[in-house]
Design a protein around this motif. Sequence first.
Motif, PDB file in Angstrom:
ATOM      1  N   ASP A  53       0.849  -1.200   0.000  1.00 25.42           N
ATOM      2  CA  ASP A  53       0.000   0.000   0.000  1.00 25.42           C
ATOM      3  C   ASP A  53       0.886   1.252   0.000  1.00 25.42           C
ATOM      4  OD1 ASP A  53      -1.597   2.177   0.859  1.00 25.42           O
ATOM      5  OD2 ASP A  53      -2.925   0.920   2.043  1.00 25.42           O
ATOM      6  N   PHE A  83      -7.774   3.030  -4.658  1.00 27.68           N
ATOM      7  CA  PHE A  83      -8.270   1.741  -4.151  1.00 27.68           C
ATOM      8  C   PHE A  83      -7.805   0.578  -5.048  1.00 27.68           C
ATOM      9  CE2 PHE A  83     -12.388   3.488  -1.912  1.00 27.68           C
ATOM     10  CZ  PHE A  83     -11.590   4.179  -1.017  1.00 27.68           C
ATOM     11  N   ASP A  86      -9.046  -0.543 -11.421  1.00 29.33           N
ATOM     12  CA  ASP A  86      -8.519  -0.631 -12.786  1.00 29.33           C
ATOM     13  C   ASP A  86      -7.187  -1.373 -12.866  1.00 29.33           C
ATOM     14  OD1 ASP A  86     -10.366   0.264 -14.539  1.00 29.33           O
ATOM     15  OD2 ASP A  86      -9.489   2.241 -14.883  1.00 29.33           O
ATOM     16  N   HIS A  90      -7.436  -9.931 -11.002  1.00 24.48           N
ATOM     17  CA  HIS A  90      -8.222 -11.156 -11.206  1.00 24.48           C
ATOM     18  C   HIS A  90      -8.356 -11.521 -12.681  1.00 24.48           C
ATOM     19  CE1 HIS A  90     -10.626  -7.522 -11.079  1.00 24.48           C
ATOM     20  NE2 HIS A  90     -11.537  -8.095 -11.824  1.00 24.48           N
ATOM     21  N   TYR A 135      -0.758  -6.119  -1.998  1.00 21.09           N
ATOM     22  CA  TYR A 135      -1.718  -5.017  -1.836  1.00 21.09           C
ATOM     23  C   TYR A 135      -2.789  -5.030  -2.941  1.00 21.09           C
ATOM     24  CZ  TYR A 135      -3.809  -0.400  -1.842  1.00 21.09           C
ATOM     25  OH  TYR A 135      -4.722   0.619  -1.858  1.00 21.09           O
ATOM     26  N   SER A 139      -6.727  -5.684  -2.211  1.00 21.30           N
ATOM     27  CA  SER A 139      -7.728  -4.650  -2.517  1.00 21.30           C
ATOM     28  C   SER A 139      -8.837  -5.179  -3.411  1.00 21.30           C
ATOM     29  CB  SER A 139      -7.075  -3.461  -3.226  1.00 21.30           C
ATOM     30  OG  SER A 139      -6.111  -2.886  -2.406  1.00 21.30           O
ATOM     31  N   SER A 143     -13.262  -9.527  -5.935  1.00 19.59           N
ATOM     32  CA  SER A 143     -13.604  -9.508  -7.366  1.00 19.59           C
ATOM     33  C   SER A 143     -13.694 -10.927  -7.908  1.00 19.59           C
ATOM     34  CB  SER A 143     -12.529  -8.735  -8.145  1.00 19.59           C
ATOM     35  OG  SER A 143     -12.422  -7.414  -7.662  1.00 19.59           O
ATOM     36  N   ARG A 149      -9.549 -12.102 -19.413  1.00 18.63           N
ATOM     37  CA  ARG A 149     -10.511 -11.097 -19.884  1.00 18.63           C
ATOM     38  C   ARG A 149      -9.792  -9.798 -20.253  1.00 18.63           C
ATOM     39  NH1 ARG A 149     -13.681  -7.002 -17.551  1.00 18.63           N
ATOM     40  NH2 ARG A 149     -15.565  -6.636 -18.754  1.00 18.63           N
TER      41      ARG A 149
ATOM     42  N   PRO B 300     -10.251   6.722 -12.928  1.00 11.75           N
ATOM     43  CA  PRO B 300     -11.229   5.700 -13.332  1.00 11.75           C
ATOM     44  C   PRO B 300     -12.597   6.057 -12.755  1.00 11.75           C
ATOM     45  CG  PRO B 300      -9.835   4.887 -11.552  1.00 11.75           C
ATOM     46  CD  PRO B 300      -9.296   6.241 -11.918  1.00 11.75           C
ATOM     47  N   ARG B 315     -12.302   3.768 -22.264  1.00 17.39           N
ATOM     48  CA  ARG B 315     -11.240   3.484 -21.304  1.00 17.39           C
ATOM     49  C   ARG B 315      -9.925   4.081 -21.782  1.00 17.39           C
ATOM     50  NH1 ARG B 315     -11.367  -3.117 -21.983  1.00 17.39           N
ATOM     51  NH2 ARG B 315      -9.374  -3.199 -20.978  1.00 17.39           N
ATOM     52  N   GLU B 360     -17.789  -0.481 -18.118  1.00 12.19           N
ATOM     53  CA  GLU B 360     -17.971  -1.914 -18.410  1.00 12.19           C
ATOM     54  C   GLU B 360     -16.691  -2.696 -18.137  1.00 12.19           C
ATOM     55  OE1 GLU B 360     -20.354  -4.277 -19.603  1.00 12.19           O
ATOM     56  OE2 GLU B 360     -21.516  -2.746 -18.607  1.00 12.19           O
ATOM     57  N   ASP B 361     -15.571  -1.998 -18.329  1.00 14.62           N
ATOM     58  CA  ASP B 361     -14.274  -2.601 -18.108  1.00 14.62           C
ATOM     59  C   ASP B 361     -14.138  -3.120 -16.668  1.00 14.62           C
ATOM     60  OD1 ASP B 361     -11.617  -3.205 -18.617  1.00 14.62           O
ATOM     61  OD2 ASP B 361     -10.926  -1.274 -17.903  1.00 14.62           O
ATOM     62  N   ASN B 362     -14.896  -2.529 -15.747  1.00 16.71           N
ATOM     63  CA  ASN B 362     -14.744  -2.837 -14.321  1.00 16.71           C
ATOM     64  C   ASN B 362     -15.887  -3.649 -13.739  1.00 16.71           C
ATOM     65  OD1 ASN B 362     -12.311  -1.517 -14.068  1.00 16.71           O
ATOM     66  ND2 ASN B 362     -13.295   0.466 -13.821  1.00 16.71           N
ATOM     67  N   ARG B 363     -16.615  -4.368 -14.584  1.00 14.93           N
ATOM     68  CA  ARG B 363     -17.845  -4.994 -14.086  1.00 14.93           C
ATOM     69  C   ARG B 363     -17.587  -6.098 -13.061  1.00 14.93           C
ATOM     70  NH1 ARG B 363     -19.825  -8.443 -19.372  1.00 14.93           N
ATOM     71  NH2 ARG B 363     -17.795  -9.324 -19.793  1.00 14.93           N
ATOM     72  N   ASN B 364     -16.397  -6.733 -13.077  1.00 19.18           N
ATOM     73  CA  ASN B 364     -16.108  -7.800 -12.106  1.00 19.18           C
ATOM     74  C   ASN B 364     -15.322  -7.301 -10.903  1.00 19.18           C
ATOM     75  OD1 ASN B 364     -17.365  -9.764 -13.581  1.00 19.18           O
ATOM     76  ND2 ASN B 364     -15.520 -10.298 -14.730  1.00 19.18           N
ATOM     77  N   GLN B 365     -15.151  -5.993 -10.815  1.00 17.17           N
ATOM     78  CA  GLN B 365     -14.238  -5.442  -9.831  1.00 17.17           C
ATOM     79  C   GLN B 365     -14.956  -5.065  -8.536  1.00 17.17           C
ATOM     80  OE1 GLN B 365     -11.133  -2.156 -10.858  1.00 17.17           O
ATOM     81  NE2 GLN B 365     -12.991  -1.095 -10.269  1.00 17.17           N
ATOM     82  N   ILE B 366     -14.484  -5.610  -7.400  1.00 12.09           N
ATOM     83  CA  ILE B 366     -14.999  -5.197  -6.087  1.00 12.09           C
ATOM     84  C   ILE B 366     -13.799  -4.767  -5.261  1.00 12.09           C
ATOM     85  CG2 ILE B 366     -16.232  -5.931  -4.012  1.00 12.09           C
ATOM     86  CD1 ILE B 366     -17.657  -8.006  -5.787  1.00 12.09           C
ATOM     87  N   LEU B 367     -13.827  -3.523  -4.786  1.00 16.16           N
ATOM     88  CA  LEU B 367     -12.633  -2.927  -4.188  1.00 16.16           C
ATOM     89  C   LEU B 367     -12.755  -2.719  -2.689  1.00 16.16           C
ATOM     90  CD1 LEU B 367     -12.097  -0.203  -6.906  1.00 16.16           C
ATOM     91  CD2 LEU B 367     -10.890  -2.369  -6.717  1.00 16.16           C
ATOM     92  N   SER B 368     -11.601  -2.613  -2.045  1.00 19.72           N
ATOM     93  CA  SER B 368     -11.552  -2.283  -0.617  1.00 19.72           C
ATOM     94  C   SER B 368     -10.714  -1.033  -0.427  1.00 19.72           C
ATOM     95  CB  SER B 368     -10.909  -3.420   0.168  1.00 19.72           C
ATOM     96  OG  SER B 368     -11.681  -4.576   0.045  1.00 19.72           O
ATOM     97  N   PRO B 369     -11.078  -0.187   0.542  1.00 16.13           N
ATOM     98  CA  PRO B 369     -10.277   1.006   0.816  1.00 16.13           C
ATOM     99  C   PRO B 369      -8.875   0.637   1.305  1.00 16.13           C
ATOM    100  CG  PRO B 369     -12.402   1.132   1.907  1.00 16.13           C
ATOM    101  CD  PRO B 369     -12.260  -0.263   1.388  1.00 16.13           C
ATOM    102  N   ARG B 370      -7.934   1.553   1.129  1.00 13.82           N
ATOM    103  CA  ARG B 370      -6.558   1.296   1.560  1.00 13.82           C
ATOM    104  C   ARG B 370      -6.470   1.204   3.078  1.00 13.82           C
ATOM    105  NH1 ARG B 370      -2.565   6.402   1.695  1.00 13.82           N
ATOM    106  NH2 ARG B 370      -1.168   4.633   1.894  1.00 13.82           N
TER     107      ARG B 370
END
Lengths: 150, 375
Positions: A53, A83, A86, A90, A135, A139, A143, A149, B300, B315, B360-370
């Motif tokens: 991080d 965060f 992008d 995965h 990191y 984060s 996903s 992909r 983004p 993108r 759409e590029d990020n549709r599988n993305q689930i994020l966590s804060p730092r």
Amino acid sequence: MVSKKNYTRLAIVLALVSLGLGMQQVYAHKEPHALDQLAAFEQVFMEQVRVGDLLFHGDGDTQKNLNVNLSRTGMACAMCHPFASDTHPHEFPKFQEQMSQFATLRDMINWCIEKPNEGERIDPDGPAMKALEAYIYWSNRNSKLDPGRH
Amino acid sequence: MNERKLLQLEMDRTLRPEGERPSSTTVMTRRTFLHKSLCYGAAGAATYALLPLINTMDVAFAADGQSFRFAWLSDTHLYPKSLNTRFVDKMVRAVKEIQGMNPPADFLIFGGDLAQLGDPVELKLGAELLGEIKIKKHFIPGEHDWYLDMGKTWSKMFGAPPWTFDHKGVRFIGLDTVSHGPDYWTARKMTPQERMGHMATLDGSVAGPWAGLGSEQLKWLNSTLSSWGKDKPVIIFSHNPLYEYYPQWNFWVRDWREVHEILKPYSNVTNIHGHTHQALYNEIGKLRSIGMLATSWPWPYAPEGVPVLTRPMIRADPGDHFDAVGWSSLAVSGMARVEYEYMMWRKEVFATAPVDSGTEDNRNQILSPRIADRL
């Protein structure tokens, strides 16, 4: 089909190789894990996440400690990837358009360091790379896995 | 349901009552032009490239059919030249193009984040580059301009918002959405550089949800609008969007409820904002809100909260620092319509296929804060 005789030969060969190399056999999962042991594993991982991080956010002291220079433009990874968005860990490995090659996340990290950030390529198996990888994966840990992909 | 989703639902309930839309006398159309012009790359080699992103608005409400045009430039994030010439190059290009507008723009709005770390060297460099633009200039600050010396250098050089002026039948208002952040530095005994560093980290947790107008400015906004007709046109400039998009990155103002309470009686309000570094469009009640691009780099789209009315931009290519960035030209005409136009230095603004879209590029993305700044 492997015969009983061949199994015996294989066992003898493995035993000899093991003795010959002076190897100590390590049993990782023979005893139940204690809670403090699991906590220690977690601590090792989260320390790598923390270091990653700091590197990702351009921390100068951490770069100095690990003897890396991730950017010469003032830009840090997090400036384009808040965060760690992008980064898509995965989705690796995949064909990476910018490099015109089949690439891993580590390849992409080094591409970003060298191209947009104009920094110095880091050892792909070194501590800075492992921390950055920790990191970025942490984060994005919820996903959906989707290798290849674009 | 998490806190953010609850907040989003509250905003929808409060600001999107059934049948409520911006004034029907202002109709938005979008056009995208692709031009070719000579562009000089870092190595000095001449290459053909596309003209920059230009957001053009033909606004319905100019008095007596008078047409005019103004320019928007923001989020240049200059470092000292000795460290980074990339952002300087892009600002120089935008400045030349704004100065070259024909017919000339009536004025320029600078929408904040001239500097990266509020360093007087960065601000002076910005002032020097902006000096090449000879039309009237109006300034609002960004957080990167402010938190090194709490706006002292900025205010001395560019004046302090809020401000207002009337031009050809439109009331223009410039807000300060950056200087009223909660004090996170005194108790922690931070140096000015440390305070600025936390503020300059978009995804940091220390500075918290700092964007807002504050009670005094809300009173000022109310009073400024009270002398203006309820159906007359108003254009409000702010660094941050005046609605709740993604608070974790301060893509909002925390007092959006109060802002919208004040704006509620006015049927013809357009908010133009920076900070988000991306193409954005939203309608909230009677308010129309349009996000401008940066010249420095694109952010983004946030993992949640992208307005459904936003047509996502393409993108960005991380290998090309002239991609997905630009400045804006806005035109006000006597016709009953609002038009804005995006033109990019490198690509068409909007994706034609989902695979090329910035969301759409990020549709599988689930994020966590730092976490490192919380430990």
